[in-house]
Write a protein that holds these residues in place. Structure first.
Motif, PDB file in Angstrom:
ATOM      1  N   GLU A 228      35.129  42.663  48.904  1.00 15.22           N
ATOM      2  CA  GLU A 228      34.059  43.172  48.053  1.00 15.22           C
ATOM      3  C   GLU A 228      33.826  42.198  46.914  1.00 15.22           C
ATOM      4  N   PHE A 229      32.546  41.991  46.566  1.00 16.58           N
ATOM      5  CA  PHE A 229      32.174  41.024  45.545  1.00 16.58           C
ATOM      6  C   PHE A 229      31.197  41.667  44.570  1.00 16.58           C
ATOM      7  N   PRO A 230      31.694  42.550  43.716  1.00 16.37           N
ATOM      8  CA  PRO A 230      30.806  43.245  42.781  1.00 16.37           C
ATOM      9  C   PRO A 230      30.120  42.267  41.835  1.00 16.37           C
ATOM     10  N   GLY A 231      28.812  42.450  41.668  1.00 18.24           N
ATOM     11  CA  GLY A 231      28.049  41.601  40.760  1.00 18.24           C
ATOM     12  C   GLY A 231      27.648  40.269  41.334  1.00 18.24           C
ATOM     13  N   ALA A 232      27.991  39.995  42.611  1.00 16.82           N
ATOM     14  CA  ALA A 232      27.625  38.715  43.210  1.00 16.82           C
ATOM     15  C   ALA A 232      26.109  38.620  43.342  1.00 16.82           C
ATOM     16  N   LEU A 233      25.573  37.424  43.127  1.00 21.09           N
ATOM     17  CA  LEU A 233      24.131  37.207  43.132  1.00 21.09           C
ATOM     18  C   LEU A 233      23.658  36.690  44.495  1.00 21.09           C
ATOM     19  N   PRO A 234      22.397  36.950  44.850  1.00 17.74           N
ATOM     20  CA  PRO A 234      21.826  36.403  46.087  1.00 17.74           C
ATOM     21  C   PRO A 234      21.367  34.966  45.876  1.00 17.74           C
ATOM     22  N   GLY A 235      20.574  34.451  46.831  1.00 18.08           N
ATOM     23  CA  GLY A 235      20.026  33.112  46.694  1.00 18.08           C
ATOM     24  C   GLY A 235      21.108  32.058  46.676  1.00 18.08           C
ATOM     25  N   ASN A 236      21.079  31.213  45.642  1.00 19.69           N
ATOM     26  CA  ASN A 236      21.994  30.071  45.558  1.00 19.69           C
ATOM     27  C   ASN A 236      23.461  30.474  45.505  1.00 19.69           C
ATOM     28  N   TYR A 237      23.738  31.716  45.055  1.00 13.50           N
ATOM     29  CA  TYR A 237      25.128  32.109  44.825  1.00 13.50           C
ATOM     30  C   TYR A 237      25.792  32.711  46.063  1.00 13.50           C
ATOM     31  N   LEU A 238      25.040  32.798  47.172  1.00 17.39           N
ATOM     32  CA  LEU A 238      25.620  33.124  48.475  1.00 17.39           C
ATOM     33  C   LEU A 238      26.280  34.493  48.552  1.00 17.39           C
ATOM     34  N   GLY A 239      26.018  35.372  47.577  1.00 14.06           N
ATOM     35  CA  GLY A 239      26.652  36.683  47.596  1.00 14.06           C
ATOM     36  C   GLY A 239      28.139  36.651  47.327  1.00 14.06           C
ATOM     37  N   LEU A 240      28.632  35.526  46.750  1.00 11.41           N
ATOM     38  CA  LEU A 240      30.065  35.391  46.468  1.00 11.41           C
ATOM     39  C   LEU A 240      30.373  35.375  44.979  1.00 11.41           C
ATOM     40  N   PHE A 241      29.491  34.792  44.170  1.00 15.44           N
ATOM     41  CA  PHE A 241      29.770  34.600  42.759  1.00 15.44           C
ATOM     42  C   PHE A 241      28.575  35.025  41.915  1.00 15.44           C
ATOM     43  N   ASN A 242      28.776  34.991  40.615  1.00 19.20           N
ATOM     44  CA  ASN A 242      27.674  35.143  39.679  1.00 19.20           C
ATOM     45  C   ASN A 242      27.855  34.118  38.565  1.00 19.20           C
ATOM     46  N   THR A 243      26.991  34.149  37.569  1.00 22.31           N
ATOM     47  CA  THR A 243      27.001  33.116  36.535  1.00 22.31           C
ATOM     48  C   THR A 243      28.241  33.171  35.652  1.00 22.31           C
TER      49      THR A 243
END
Length: 673
Positions: free
Chosen positions: A117-132
């Motif tokens: 599970e990756f809560p808060g992960a971003l779409p697009g460039n962040y691949l659903g794995l990370f956020n800023t």
């Protein structure tokens, strides 16, 4: 007594079952030739289609999708075969496909993570794995193999069609353009991730050797013997010890419609994954428009068949003429260099035929052009070097390939080369802001866009120092650049300094003595001892770096002609003279005004004089130079480093060099190396 026996027996039974379970974990494996009826942990856009495709994403924009094997695996921890807390080996085979991508789109990634599970992960460039907020942090405990068809400058992507290994970040540790090594052709063959055709990916990790290999190939090609990517990595330093891990896939949609599919997946812990049965894999969705176009082309080609026969002679003549135009030199010994060799045709197209409109500059070794590689759309700089001699050519090419292996953030990367008839072409990373000397000495424009403030200049100085330290001490061989100067320091789009142009560089093994060679370089940067011994040691670069420091601080070239006379003004002598009068800050570049840090400016000016000492052993090594620049240690007293007569040996060396040749910079391929 009986109660104690029962407790002891239950405890023994529990420990035995734990050992058995742990042993079972070491050899867990599965093979999915399609995913119909398979139990996976799905999230976001991900779903299993009716015919058994694992569809990671659909054409919904700005969303994420995850699919993970539901049970946790113990890659680390107690292992009877590898020892305590040693990472286990694993092997996995994946068949995937990108569909519906017209121009570009985000990646899919095979993921090993401490969580599914990756809560808060971003779409697009962040691949659903990370956020800023968490990208790049070691606490992520994520290793990912990305197949990316979008070039993100933010993450230093090499192009819009590449495979990379990511660790807790999306800035790949290693990456290469999508390709595979053809055993039959003995060369690398390019692949397109966006072609809509299934591709096969192998990821193998040897827990004993701590080696991760990534291999890519078309669906109908056996696994190549040479992987696309190899990385020495200890999983135990990245993943959480004694903590279960999860394996699976992650993706995210961008602004363009795209769909990502997994057709089959095989995995084995502490063993080799079973081969997928390709005939049993589910079919990708049909593209009716594509079939319609195929039928249309079939009809058209049938109608014009007679015409093609009539003009076939003209086509053959055109092909023969074109082959002669793009003919290039290729010998058997060059085959070992693989993808370091570029095709002349690709470079010709990239530079629009080497037209003057794409010309970036002209130097003593040739002309440099801007280009865009036709397949990857990567911006490059192409240098054309003329040569008429084959003497030492094989050794020179080998050295060029060695220099191409240099990897440092402050070095302009040499991507490869091409030989054609009487010229050599070198391909570099493109630096959009050109060379530093244009910012320092161009008097035709005075806008703020073409001026560098002191903070930027000081950062560029430290960047070049870090690059020289890497070349002298941190790479596998000693690399002496031999041409350190402001015109060979290039600036990227953020005005970061990168050392480039290794046409004069010399390589030799650590602990050995360099051989005597021809005196090459640029007047004003040549160390005095080089004119006498001809031996290129790191101290030669330190001397040139001293001249470079004074260039950046004073905004003047090392040697300039006096307007009122025919004599030359040597920058080192002038700075020494001002220093001896207690007016060293009078040498500061007037364009800076008073907008600089006095302590930093005095440090740079005095360090420039120390590095310019006529005795090589009195000059500091680059590691010591960096300590001075970072303020870790104070500069030594300058009195002992300045010649007693108040002038340096630069003038002597320049006079000696001028008597030898009107142009000290000799051509590399005419014996100058």
């Amino acid at each position: 007594m009986f109660l104690e026996f029962v407790v002891w027996f239950l405890l023994l039974l529990w420990r035995s079952s734990s050992v058995f379970a742990s042993s079972e974990q070491e050899y867990v494996g599965f093979t999915y030739n399609g995913f119909r009826g398979v139990n996976l942990s799905l999230d976001g856009l991900t779903q299993i289609t009716d015919n058994g495709l694992l569809m990671l994403s659909n054409e919904t924009n700005q969303q994420v999708g995850h699919a993970f094997y539901p049970d946790p695996l113990h890659f680390l921890g107690n292992s009877s075969s590898t020892g305590n807390n040693s990472p286990l080996s694993f092997s996995t085979t994946i068949v995937f496909a990108f569909c519906g991508i017209r121009f570009f789109g985000p990646a899919i990634a095979f993921v090993i993570s401490s969580s599914k599970e990756f809560p808060g992960a971003l779409p697009g460039n962040y691949l659903g794995l990370f956020n800023t907020t968490n990208i790049g942090k070691q606490s992520n405990h994520v290793i990912a193999i990305e197949m990316d068809c979008l070039q993100n400058a933010e993450f230093n992507d090499i192009n819009g069609n590449h495979v990379g290994i990511d660790i807790n970040d999306l800035k790949s540790v290693v990456s290469e353009p999508a390709s595979y090594f053809s055993d039959a052709e003995n060369r690398y063959v390019n692949l397109s991730l966006t072609g809509g055709q299934p591709l096969q990916l192998w990821v193998d990790y040897n827990g004993t050797e701590k080696l991760l290999n990534v291999t890519l190939a078309p669906l109908n090609v056996p696994k190549p013997t040479i992987p696309l990517l190899s990385l020495e990595i200890d999983f135990s330093l990245i993943l959480m010890k004694d903590h279960p891990l999860f394996v699976g896939f992650s993706t995210a949609t961008y602004t363009m419609p795209t769909s990502h599919y997994i057709l089959g997946w095989s995995f084995k812990l502490n063993g080799k994954a079973r081969e997928l049965t390709l005939s049993q894999l589910p079919k990708l969705p049909n593209h009716k428009s594509h079939k319609a176009r195929t039928r249309l082309f079939s009809v058209v080609f049938s109608v014009i068949g007679a015409t093609l026969v009539f003009i076939s002679i003209l086509i053959i003549q055109f092909i023969v003429k074109r082959k002669k135009k793009f003919a290039e030199v290729l010998e058997d010994w060059e085959l070992e260099y693989g993808h370091h060799r570029f095709k002349y045709k690709d470079l010709y197209i990239a530079t629009k035929g080497f037209v003057d409109k794409e010309l970036l500059g002209t130097g003593g070794f040739g002309r440099v052009y801007r280009g865009v590689l036709p397949k990857t759309k990567t911006e490059v700089a192409v240098k054309r070097v003329s040569h008429n001699s084959r003497q030492g050519e094989r050794e020179f090419i080998s050295e060029i390939i060695s220099i191409g292996k240099l990897r440092h953030r402050n070095i302009v990367r040499l991507l490869g080369y091409c030989r054609r008839k009487g010229e050599l072409l070198l391909v570099y990373d493109f630096m959009p802001n050109g060379s530093l000397d244009k910012f320092l000495f161009d008097r035709t424009t005075t806008t703020t866009k073409t001026m560098l403030n002191w903070c930027q200049r000081f950062q560029i100085i430290k960047s070049v120092a870090a690059a020289l330290l890497y070349l002298h001490e941190e790479w596998e061989q000693v690399v002496v650049h031999r041409d350190v100067k402001s015109s060979n320091v290039l600036l990227d789009k953020e005005l970061n300094g990168r050392l480039g142009d290794f046409g004069l560089a010399r390589l030799y093994d650590h602990g050995t003595d360099p051989q005597t060679t021809h005196v090459v370089g640029t007047l004003g940067y040549l160390a005095p001892e080089l004119c006498e011994t001809g031996k290129a040691k790191p101290s030669v670069d330190v001397f040139a770096f001293g001249a470079f420091l004074l260039e950046v601080a004073c905004g003047r070239r090392p040697i300039e002609s006096e307007e009122a006379s025919e004599e030359c003004m040597v920058l080192v002598d002038w700075v020494i003279s001002c220093w001896s009068e207690g007016k060293i800050l009078d040498t500061v570049d007037p364009k800076l005004g008073l907008n600089y840090e006095v302590e930093e400016m005095e440090l740079v000016l005095k360090l420039g004089l120390i590095c310019s000492h006529n005795i090589p052993t009195a000059r500091p090594r680059m590691r010591q130079v960096i300590r001075y620049l970072e303020g870790e240690v104070p500069l030594p007293e300058l009195q002992s480093f300045v010649p007693s007569g108040g002038s340096s040996d630069v003038s002597v060396c320049c006079s000696y060099a001028m008597t030898r040749s009107s142009s000290i910079a000799e051509s590399v391929l005419s014996g100058g190396r």
